[in-house]
Design an enzyme around this catalytic site. Structure first.
Site, PDB file in Angstrom:
ATOM      1  N   ASP A  82       5.426  -3.653  -6.184  1.00 21.10           N
ATOM      2  CA  ASP A  82       4.512  -4.515  -6.932  1.00 21.10           C
ATOM      3  C   ASP A  82       3.795  -3.604  -7.923  1.00 21.10           C
ATOM      4  O   ASP A  82       3.040  -2.726  -7.505  1.00 21.10           O
ATOM      5  CB  ASP A  82       3.538  -5.163  -5.938  1.00 21.10           C
ATOM      6  CG  ASP A  82       2.434  -5.970  -6.630  1.00 21.10           C
ATOM      7  OD1 ASP A  82       2.305  -5.880  -7.858  1.00 21.10           O
ATOM      8  OD2 ASP A  82       1.704  -6.675  -5.896  1.00 21.10           O
TER       9      ASP A  82
ATOM     10  N   TYR B 204      -6.139  -0.784   2.984  1.00 25.51           N
ATOM     11  CA  TYR B 204      -5.392  -1.938   2.493  1.00 25.51           C
ATOM     12  C   TYR B 204      -5.179  -1.857   0.989  1.00 25.51           C
ATOM     13  O   TYR B 204      -6.123  -1.665   0.246  1.00 25.51           O
ATOM     14  CB  TYR B 204      -6.114  -3.248   2.832  1.00 25.51           C
ATOM     15  CG  TYR B 204      -5.365  -4.438   2.293  1.00 25.51           C
ATOM     16  CD1 TYR B 204      -4.159  -4.821   2.875  1.00 25.51           C
ATOM     17  CD2 TYR B 204      -5.806  -5.141   1.183  1.00 25.51           C
ATOM     18  CE1 TYR B 204      -3.433  -5.880   2.365  1.00 25.51           C
ATOM     19  CE2 TYR B 204      -5.086  -6.205   0.670  1.00 25.51           C
ATOM     20  CZ  TYR B 204      -3.903  -6.575   1.271  1.00 25.51           C
ATOM     21  OH  TYR B 204      -3.178  -7.624   0.766  1.00 25.51           O
TER      22      TYR B 204
ATOM     23  N   LYS C 144       0.251  -6.140   0.551  1.00 26.01           N
ATOM     24  CA  LYS C 144       1.185  -6.204   1.678  1.00 26.01           C
ATOM     25  C   LYS C 144       2.498  -5.516   1.309  1.00 26.01           C
ATOM     26  O   LYS C 144       2.784  -5.263   0.150  1.00 26.01           O
ATOM     27  CB  LYS C 144       1.424  -7.666   2.070  1.00 26.01           C
ATOM     28  CG  LYS C 144       0.580  -8.083   3.270  1.00 26.01           C
ATOM     29  CD  LYS C 144       0.857  -7.207   4.492  1.00 26.01           C
ATOM     30  CE  LYS C 144       0.142  -7.690   5.716  1.00 26.01           C
ATOM     31  NZ  LYS C 144      -0.502  -6.653   6.520  1.00 26.01           N
TER      32      LYS C 144
END
Ligand code: 13P
Ligand code: 13P
Ligand code: MG
Ligand code: MG
Length: 365
Positions: free
Chosen positions: A13, A229, A232
């Site tokens: 991404d 984080y 994902k």
């Protein structure tokens, strides 16, 4: 074509459009431009650029083997070039999965996800590349088990003498960075004990007992790389089909059940994995629900004949409808578990800070 061919699926991404819901065509154009040059130079035999949600997917064939420095460097430089485009357009999270500054001979551990398989092309070589968004590598555990070990899913396990002996599963312990190989049907219950814990144990590869490579999955966990984080993992999976391996229809069958996976909003929620055609892989509702697409190819002399959009089939409408029902049901829990992930699995948690803030206020019972 003589000699082995390698199928490499490398994804990242590098910027979402809009938010994390989809990808801008300028990124795909840039990736195609880069890979075309590599094709002209003879580094690649063929390639296909696609996307699932906000993840850019480079599907490549070549003769360099798995873990090739040159192929990984090509993918890395392509992602860097696409990141520049994403920055110019101020796309969301530009360079999101570019977690390290310098290329070190492999993209593993740098942010992108990788699934690769080297094989001798059979008389006919049907392959399906699965790509998911808003979820984690553990999402493949249930379908892989059903495809390669469940006779209620895969008739070939019962009917086809070439498959009757079963398959071997290579399982990665994500925390210990160790793998174990378990054999089915003999060790089925042991296998299930491990792979039922989807956040800890993930299936990395499946082989027929004569050693034939059948499946290969990406197992990268971004939070393990970054220590926090950052989005994902959005995994990919390669499966070879037919002629002594599960048929195309047996490989697709588990996705008629939209099982619950980790991911969705802020990577912190359980939600159903919805199988969709390519054009519907734009997770928008609460940044989801998580999506999976299936690109079918015939690999012919190393060329990627395809893709066929395998979930573009009304027989998956029921799964999509069920996924929407489950999404409604899960959303009604709001911030409560089990919609929200448990504390140990929450990667985007404010909990450490909150505990610190209220440290002095906890009284003995
Ligand atoms: P931000 O809006 O702060 O980026 O967080 C939400 C999100 O999308 C997490 O990736
Ligand atoms: P991605 O991992 O697809 O970028 O999604 C991040 C997110 O936080 C969605 O809410
Ligand atoms: Mg994103
Ligand atoms: Mg994504």
């Amino acid at each position: 074509m003589s000699g082995k061919i390698t199928l490499s699926v490398i994804k990242a991404d590098v910027g979402g459009y809009v938010g994390h819901s989809s990808i801008h065509s300028a990124l795909m154009d840039k990736a195609r431009e880069r890979l075309s040059k590599a094709l002209e130079k003879g580094l690649l035999v063929d390639f296909h650029v696609t996307r699932c949600g906000d993840d850019l997917e480079l599907i490549m064939t070549h003769k360099k083997g798995a873990d090739s420095n040159e192929i990984h460097e090509l993918a890395w430089n392509t992602f860097l070039a696409c990141t520049e485009v994403a920055k110019e357009l101020k796309l969301y999270g530009a360079g999101q999965d570019i977690l390290k500054d310098a290329f070190t001979g492999t993209v593993k551990g740098l942010g992108p996800g990788v699934a690769e398989m080297e094989f001798e092309e059979r008389k006919s070589e049907p392959v399906i590349v699965f790509m998911a968004d808003k979820t984690s590598p553990g999402a493949w555990n249930l379908p892989l088990f059903k495809i390669f070990a469940d006779p209620f899913n895969t008739a070939g396990l019962v009917i086809d003498p070439a498959m009757h002996m079963g398959f071997e599963f290579e399982v990665l312990d994500i925390h210990a960075h160790k793998t174990i190989t378990l054999s089915c049907p003999e060790e089925m219950y042991d296998l299930l004990m491990f792979i039922g814990a989807v956040g800890r144990f993930v299936i990395k590869a499946v082989r027929r007992k004569d050693g034939l490579a059948a499946a290969s999955a990406s197992t990268e966990k971004l939070s393990e790389v970054a220590g926090r984080y950052v989005g994902k993992d959005d995994p990919v999976l390669i499966i070879r089909c037919q002629s002594g391996l599960p048929a195309v229809g047996e490989v697709l069958e588990p996705f008629t059940f939209p099982h619950l996976v980790e991911g969705w909003m802020r990577g912190s929620h359980h939600g159903p994995l919805m199988p969709v055609p390519f054009y519907e892989a734009n997770p928008s509702r609460f940044d989801g629900p998580p999506r999976v697409i299936a690109a079918g190819f015939q690999v012919t002399n190393g060329k990627l004949i395809g893709p066929r959009d395998m979930f573009d089939d009304p027989s998956f409408d029921g799964a999509r409808e069920k996924a929407n029902d489950i999404a409604d049901y899960m959303r009604r829990h709001g911030p409560f578990e089990p919609h929200r992930l448990g504390l140990d699995a929450m990667e985007y948690t404010t909990m450490p800070g909150l505990m610190k803030k209220h440290e002095g206020r906890f009284k003995a019972e």
